[in-house]
Write a protein that holds these residues in place. Structure first.
Motif, PDB file in Angstrom:
ATOM      1  N   THR A  40       0.853  -1.183   0.000  1.00 14.90           N
ATOM      2  CA  THR A  40       0.000   0.000   0.000  1.00 14.90           C
ATOM      3  C   THR A  40       0.889   1.233   0.000  1.00 14.90           C
ATOM      4  O   THR A  40       1.998   1.216   0.538  1.00 14.90           O
ATOM      5  CB  THR A  40      -0.963   0.019   1.208  1.00 14.90           C
ATOM      6  OG1 THR A  40      -1.784   1.183   1.120  1.00 14.90           O
ATOM      7  CG2 THR A  40      -0.223   0.011   2.526  1.00 14.90           C
ATOM      8  N   ASN A  41       0.393   2.285  -0.610  1.00 12.31           N
ATOM      9  CA  ASN A  41       1.132   3.547  -0.640  1.00 12.31           C
ATOM     10  C   ASN A  41       0.600   4.544   0.377  1.00 12.31           C
ATOM     11  O   ASN A  41       1.115   5.643   0.480  1.00 12.31           O
ATOM     12  CB  ASN A  41       1.069   4.164  -2.041  1.00 12.31           C
ATOM     13  CG  ASN A  41       1.856   3.353  -3.044  1.00 12.31           C
ATOM     14  OD1 ASN A  41       2.833   2.700  -2.702  1.00 12.31           O
ATOM     15  ND2 ASN A  41       1.424   3.386  -4.294  1.00 12.31           N
ATOM     16  N   GLN A  42      -0.439   4.155   1.109  1.00 16.67           N
ATOM     17  CA  GLN A  42      -1.016   5.038   2.109  1.00 16.67           C
ATOM     18  C   GLN A  42      -0.253   4.852   3.426  1.00 16.67           C
ATOM     19  O   GLN A  42      -0.327   3.781   4.037  1.00 16.67           O
ATOM     20  CB  GLN A  42      -2.488   4.731   2.314  1.00 16.67           C
ATOM     21  CG  GLN A  42      -3.323   4.880   1.077  1.00 16.67           C
ATOM     22  CD  GLN A  42      -4.734   4.373   1.292  1.00 16.67           C
ATOM     23  OE1 GLN A  42      -5.159   4.085   2.395  1.00 16.67           O
ATOM     24  NE2 GLN A  42      -5.478   4.265   0.198  1.00 16.67           N
ATOM     25  N   PRO A  43       0.473   5.868   3.880  1.00 16.34           N
ATOM     26  CA  PRO A  43       1.333   5.705   5.056  1.00 16.34           C
ATOM     27  C   PRO A  43       0.592   5.241   6.316  1.00 16.34           C
ATOM     28  O   PRO A  43       1.099   4.385   7.044  1.00 16.34           O
ATOM     29  CB  PRO A  43       1.934   7.100   5.255  1.00 16.34           C
ATOM     30  CG  PRO A  43       1.873   7.725   3.907  1.00 16.34           C
ATOM     31  CD  PRO A  43       0.638   7.178   3.265  1.00 16.34           C
ATOM     32  N   LYS A  44      -0.599   5.775   6.560  1.00 18.01           N
ATOM     33  CA  LYS A  44      -1.334   5.386   7.768  1.00 18.01           C
ATOM     34  C   LYS A  44      -1.735   3.907   7.700  1.00 18.01           C
ATOM     35  O   LYS A  44      -1.564   3.169   8.675  1.00 18.01           O
ATOM     36  CB  LYS A  44      -2.567   6.266   7.957  1.00 18.01           C
ATOM     37  CG  LYS A  44      -3.309   5.991   9.247  1.00 18.01           C
ATOM     38  CD  LYS A  44      -4.471   6.962   9.446  1.00 18.01           C
ATOM     39  CE  LYS A  44      -5.219   6.658  10.724  1.00 18.01           C
ATOM     40  NZ  LYS A  44      -6.310   7.592  10.950  1.00 18.01           N
ATOM     41  N   LEU A  45      -2.246   3.474   6.560  1.00 23.42           N
ATOM     42  CA  LEU A  45      -2.622   2.071   6.391  1.00 23.42           C
ATOM     43  C   LEU A  45      -1.389   1.176   6.459  1.00 23.42           C
ATOM     44  O   LEU A  45      -1.430   0.082   7.022  1.00 23.42           O
ATOM     45  CB  LEU A  45      -3.357   1.876   5.063  1.00 23.42           C
ATOM     46  CG  LEU A  45      -3.850   0.473   4.751  1.00 23.42           C
ATOM     47  CD1 LEU A  45      -4.812  -0.025   5.835  1.00 23.42           C
ATOM     48  CD2 LEU A  45      -4.529   0.456   3.387  1.00 23.42           C
ATOM     49  N   GLN A  46      -0.289   1.648   5.915  1.00 21.75           N
ATOM     50  CA  GLN A  46       0.955   0.885   5.973  1.00 21.75           C
ATOM     51  C   GLN A  46       1.406   0.702   7.420  1.00 21.75           C
ATOM     52  O   GLN A  46       1.810  -0.393   7.813  1.00 21.75           O
ATOM     53  CB  GLN A  46       2.038   1.596   5.165  1.00 21.75           C
ATOM     54  CG  GLN A  46       3.278   0.770   4.955  1.00 21.75           C
ATOM     55  CD  GLN A  46       4.281   1.476   4.065  1.00 21.75           C
ATOM     56  OE1 GLN A  46       4.293   2.710   3.956  1.00 21.75           O
ATOM     57  NE2 GLN A  46       5.128   0.706   3.414  1.00 21.75           N
ATOM     58  N   LEU A  47       1.301   1.737   8.221  1.00 21.45           N
ATOM     59  CA  LEU A  47       1.665   1.655   9.637  1.00 21.45           C
ATOM     60  C   LEU A  47       0.764   0.661  10.373  1.00 21.45           C
ATOM     61  O   LEU A  47       1.244  -0.183  11.134  1.00 21.45           O
ATOM     62  CB  LEU A  47       1.566   3.031  10.287  1.00 21.45           C
ATOM     63  CG  LEU A  47       1.735   3.082  11.800  1.00 21.45           C
ATOM     64  CD1 LEU A  47       3.140   2.652  12.203  1.00 21.45           C
ATOM     65  CD2 LEU A  47       1.433   4.474  12.323  1.00 21.45           C
ATOM     66  N   LEU A 106       4.901   9.668   9.141  1.00 19.26           N
ATOM     67  CA  LEU A 106       4.707   8.246   8.877  1.00 19.26           C
ATOM     68  C   LEU A 106       5.682   7.707   7.845  1.00 19.26           C
ATOM     69  O   LEU A 106       5.775   6.501   7.667  1.00 19.26           O
ATOM     70  CB  LEU A 106       3.271   7.994   8.410  1.00 19.26           C
ATOM     71  CG  LEU A 106       2.182   8.294   9.437  1.00 19.26           C
ATOM     72  CD1 LEU A 106       0.811   8.100   8.823  1.00 19.26           C
ATOM     73  CD2 LEU A 106       2.344   7.414  10.661  1.00 19.26           C
ATOM     74  N   LYS A 107       6.411   8.576   7.179  1.00 18.83           N
ATOM     75  CA  LYS A 107       7.314   8.108   6.138  1.00 18.83           C
ATOM     76  C   LYS A 107       8.581   7.488   6.721  1.00 18.83           C
ATOM     77  O   LYS A 107       9.211   6.671   6.086  1.00 18.83           O
ATOM     78  CB  LYS A 107       7.665   9.255   5.192  1.00 18.83           C
ATOM     79  CG  LYS A 107       6.465   9.730   4.402  1.00 18.83           C
ATOM     80  CD  LYS A 107       6.795  10.868   3.497  1.00 18.83           C
ATOM     81  CE  LYS A 107       5.530  11.317   2.778  1.00 18.83           C
ATOM     82  NZ  LYS A 107       5.725  12.506   2.011  1.00 18.83           N
ATOM     83  N   GLY A 108       8.946   7.857   7.928  1.00 21.04           N
ATOM     84  CA  GLY A 108      10.187   7.360   8.511  1.00 21.04           C
ATOM     85  C   GLY A 108      10.017   6.161   9.418  1.00 21.04           C
ATOM     86  O   GLY A 108      10.947   5.775  10.099  1.00 21.04           O
TER      87      GLY A 108
END
Length: 147
Positions: A40-47, A106-108
């Motif tokens: 997924t490219n969505q940072p929140k969903l990825q987290l 969320l990117k880091g």
């Protein structure tokens, strides 16, 4: 001589096929739960998916959150039990879910995730192999039990 392939033999083959397909489904779902954060490219969903991946791994090692236990309490209990420092994603997840997620970077988080995964990899290999074969976390996911 004509043999009847129906009857009991057909039921046994049908049952074996159903069990095999069910196992394949369970393990494909487990693979998605373990590695779905990568897709997924969505940072929140990825987290959220990355944290779920960590919880799934720990659940299969026999560590589930107790009723009423916060994420931070659970993290401390796991770390004390294993003698490792995993679930360092917990404060970021809490800030994202309960706080203003626009203020959270969320990117880091991938470096923190890699740290958590390396800590889990410090668990003896035999235990990790047995945990990877354990379908308990998938059943918990499907029945919506708390990890």
């Amino acid at each position: 001589v004509v043999t009847d392939r129906g009857g009991l033999e057909g039921v046994l083959w049908g049952t074996a096929g159903f069990i095999l397909l069910s196992l394949i489904f369970l393990y494909l779902l487990k693979i998605f739960l373990l590695f779905g954060y990568r897709y997924t490219n969505q940072p929140k969903l990825q987290l959220i998916r990355a944290y779920r991946s960590l919880l799934l791994r720990l659940y299969d090692h026999g560590f589930s959150r107790r009723a009423g236990e916060t994420r931070l309490q659970y993290s401390k209990r796991v770390n004390q039990s294993f003698g490792i420092s995993t679930l360092t994603l917990t404060p970021i997840l809490n800030a994202t879910v309960y706080g203003d997620s626009s203020k959270v970077d969320l990117k880091g988080f991938s470096d923190i995730l890699n740290h958590d995964l390396s800590e889990i990899r410090s668990i003896p290999r035999k235990n990790r192999i047995l945990a990877s074969l354990n379908p308990a976390s998938v059943f918990a996911f499907l029945t919506r039990n708390q990890w």
